[in-house]
Design an enzyme around this catalytic site. Structure first.
Site, mmCIF file in Angstrom:
data_model
loop_
_atom_site.group_PDB
_atom_site.id
_atom_site.type_symbol
_atom_site.label_atom_id
_atom_site.label_comp_id
_atom_site.label_asym_id
_atom_site.label_seq_id
_atom_site.Cartn_x
_atom_site.Cartn_y
_atom_site.Cartn_z
ATOM 1 N N LYS A 1 0.823 -1.219 0.000
ATOM 2 C CA LYS A 1 0.000 0.000 0.000
ATOM 3 C C LYS A 1 0.855 1.266 0.000
ATOM 4 O O LYS A 1 0.444 2.299 -0.479
ATOM 5 C CB LYS A 1 -0.938 0.025 1.209
ATOM 6 C CG LYS A 1 -0.210 0.108 2.537
ATOM 7 C CD LYS A 1 -1.153 0.161 3.719
ATOM 8 C CE LYS A 1 -1.692 -1.175 4.137
ATOM 9 N NZ LYS A 1 -0.693 -2.176 4.584
ATOM 10 N N HIS B 1 0.662 -3.150 14.922
ATOM 11 C CA HIS B 1 1.341 -2.058 14.205
ATOM 12 C C HIS B 1 1.264 -0.850 15.121
ATOM 13 O O HIS B 1 0.171 -0.384 15.439
ATOM 14 C CB HIS B 1 0.626 -1.789 12.868
ATOM 15 C CG HIS B 1 1.407 -0.894 11.941
ATOM 16 N ND1 HIS B 1 1.934 0.308 12.333
ATOM 17 C CD2 HIS B 1 1.743 -1.040 10.634
ATOM 18 C CE1 HIS B 1 2.571 0.863 11.303
ATOM 19 N NE2 HIS B 1 2.469 0.055 10.261
ATOM 20 N N GLU C 1 6.087 -5.897 8.704
ATOM 21 C CA GLU C 1 5.458 -5.334 7.499
ATOM 22 C C GLU C 1 5.961 -3.919 7.224
ATOM 23 O O GLU C 1 5.179 -2.962 7.248
ATOM 24 C CB GLU C 1 3.937 -5.298 7.674
ATOM 25 C CG GLU C 1 3.292 -6.647 7.797
ATOM 26 C CD GLU C 1 1.816 -6.548 8.178
ATOM 27 O OE1 GLU C 1 1.342 -5.446 8.510
ATOM 28 O OE2 GLU C 1 1.145 -7.584 8.141
HETATM 29 C C1 LIG Z 1 -1.258 -3.255 8.441
HETATM 30 C C2 LIG Z 1 -0.132 -2.369 7.988
HETATM 31 N N1 LIG Z 1 1.086 -2.923 7.832
HETATM 32 C C3 LIG Z 1 2.135 -2.176 7.408
HETATM 33 C C4 LIG Z 1 1.996 -0.837 7.115
HETATM 34 C C5 LIG Z 1 3.212 -0.067 6.656
HETATM 35 O O1 LIG Z 1 3.595 0.829 7.612
HETATM 36 P P1 LIG Z 1 4.929 1.690 7.488
HETATM 37 O O2 LIG Z 1 4.921 2.306 6.139
HETATM 38 O O3 LIG Z 1 4.807 2.658 8.596
HETATM 39 O O4 LIG Z 1 6.074 0.764 7.676
HETATM 40 C C6 LIG Z 1 0.747 -0.214 7.288
HETATM 41 C C7 LIG Z 1 0.576 1.216 7.004
HETATM 42 O O5 LIG Z 1 -0.492 1.782 7.021
HETATM 43 C C8 LIG Z 1 -0.340 -1.006 7.741
HETATM 44 O O6 LIG Z 1 -1.563 -0.462 7.912
#
Ligand SMILES: Cc1ncc(COP(=O)(O)O)c(C=O)c1O
Length: 387
Positions: A76, A204, A274
């Site tokens: 994402k 998270h 993640e």
């Molecule tokens: C479920 C989940 N995992 C991973 C991420 C990635 O987070 P980051 O870019 O802070 O590492 C997000 C970001 O919204 C998330 O909602």
């Protein structure tokens, strides 16, 4: 004030240098745009230059700091297929939050076992899609989701997403997702009654995390919930520590995570994560052109308008309240200009007044329409797949 006539060659004004290969690529692309513009080519789009070497550097850093944690890149964050493919070659898995993201990854990496469907509230269709595609691991954090999963994918492997919160994070996710600790036992019992398979716990702490205590607390809470899962009858073997890792404090947070993991009894538990922005942010440089300028006569600062804004690749101005300023300017316009320090507000191309990229940005020269503004570290929140 002194006036200087500039030649046709773009001039680099900032002392903050973009790595030379990236800079060369930018100059080459701008030249193409300038020539193409003469023949009516639609060359006024902002564009990215991507340095996958930066991604590799982040990968090496991860391996040094967190060798025991298997990363699943959060698609994402930036769904550029080149990035996804490159990460897959480094052995990294993928956190997908939607059918489109799963399709994108499966097209490039036809191995569903490398994907986690990490969205605790999924549509019926997306669960059916995951079942058909064999994307078995998925998250949940509420009773209704368990009923849905029972109906559409009873063989799924489930991660219970629990509440976690870093009060200093730039983006808070806890208001939307994460089961509170007083509800986890009920959820686990319901999953057991439905004969579903809970394989672990996830959390998270929020994007742009910086609080070592929050990481420690989240690992502690996860350890308790893993124990609860065992007591209900499951055999959990995964802890997903989520994202939130930043460039600027990666070593600090990794150290806190390692300490927290060592402090808990996590035998036979595989640790995964993640990370999103950590891998994507620094590799992407965004190049925008100044499409207009408005000189304000009442003493306020002048305004410049560029061809990308908060509804495009500057979404982080709104989401993370990030102060984004260009790191370099290429002067293209050949007109005489004043080479003195000045402030401009920078605006995006839409007619919406929310579309302000930077309310006050300092430049070492007068800026004119046709000049280019170069923004580093722009890969962290890319709404569309870059061209
Ligand atoms: C479920 C989940 N995992 C991973 C991420 C990635 O987070 P980051 O870019 O802070 O590492 C997000 C970001 O919204 C998330 O909602």
């Amino acid at each position: 004030m002194p006036k200087t006539k500039l030649g046709s060659t773009p001039i680099q004004l900032s002392h903050i240098r973009v790595p030379s290969l990236v800079e060369k690529t930018i100059r080459g692309r701008i030249e193409i745009d300038q020539h193409a513009a003469d023949s009516g080519y639609e060359g006024d789009r902002a564009f990215f230059v991507v340095d996958l070497g930066e991604v590799y550097k982040q990968h090496r850093r991860w391996k040094t700091e967190l060798p025991q944690v298997q990363p699943y890149y959060a698609v994402k964050c930036n769904p550029d297929p080149r990035l996804v493919l490159f990460l897959s070659k480094l052995g990294i898995g993928f956190d997908c939050a939607s059918v489109d993201e799963m399709k994108l990854v499966l097209n490039l990496v036809p191995d569903p076992s490398r994907i986690i469907f990490s969205n605790p509230c999924k549509s019926d269709y997306s669960i059916r899609f995951a079942a058909d595609a064999g994307v078995r691991m998925m998250s949940f954090d509420n009773l209704d989701e368990l009923d849905k999963i029972k109906k559409f994918y009873p063989d799924a492997h489930l991660l219970l997403r629990i509440f976690a919160s870093d009060p200093t994070a730039l983006v808070h996710l806890e208001s939307k997702y994460g089961a509170s600790l007083d509800s986890t036992k009920t959820l686990l019992k319901h999953a057991f009654t439905l004969k579903l398979t809970v394989v672990g716990v996830s959390f998270h702490v929020g994007s742009g995390a910086g609080d070592v205590a929050a990481i420690g607390q989240a690992v502690k809470d996860s350890s308790l919930v893993l124990e609860e899962a065992r007591s209900v009858g499951f055999k959990p073997h995964i802890l997903n520590v989520g994202g939130g890792f930043q460039d600027s404090n990666f070593e600090l947070i990794s150290n806190a995570l390692r300490t927290a993991l060592q402090g808990e009894v996590l035998e036979n538990i595989t640790i995964i994560a993640e990370p999103g922005r950590y891998f994507a942010r620094s590799a992407y440089t965004l190049i925008c052109t100044v499409i207009g300028r408005r000189q304000v006569c009442n003493g306020s600062m002048d305004m410049i308008y560029q061809n990308d804004g908060v509804y495009g690749n500057f979404l982080n101005v709104i989401i993370e309240k990030e102060a984004i300023a260009p790191s370099m300017v290429l002067l293209i316009n050949q007109k005489e200009r004043q080479l003195t320090t000045r402030l401009y507000s920078i605006w995006g191309p839409t007619c919406d007044s929310t579309d302000c990229v930077n309310p006050s940005s300092r430049f070492g020269t007068e800026i004119m329409a046709g000049d280019w503004l170069i923004y580093k570290n722009m890969g962290g929140s890319v709404p569309n797949t870059p061209l």
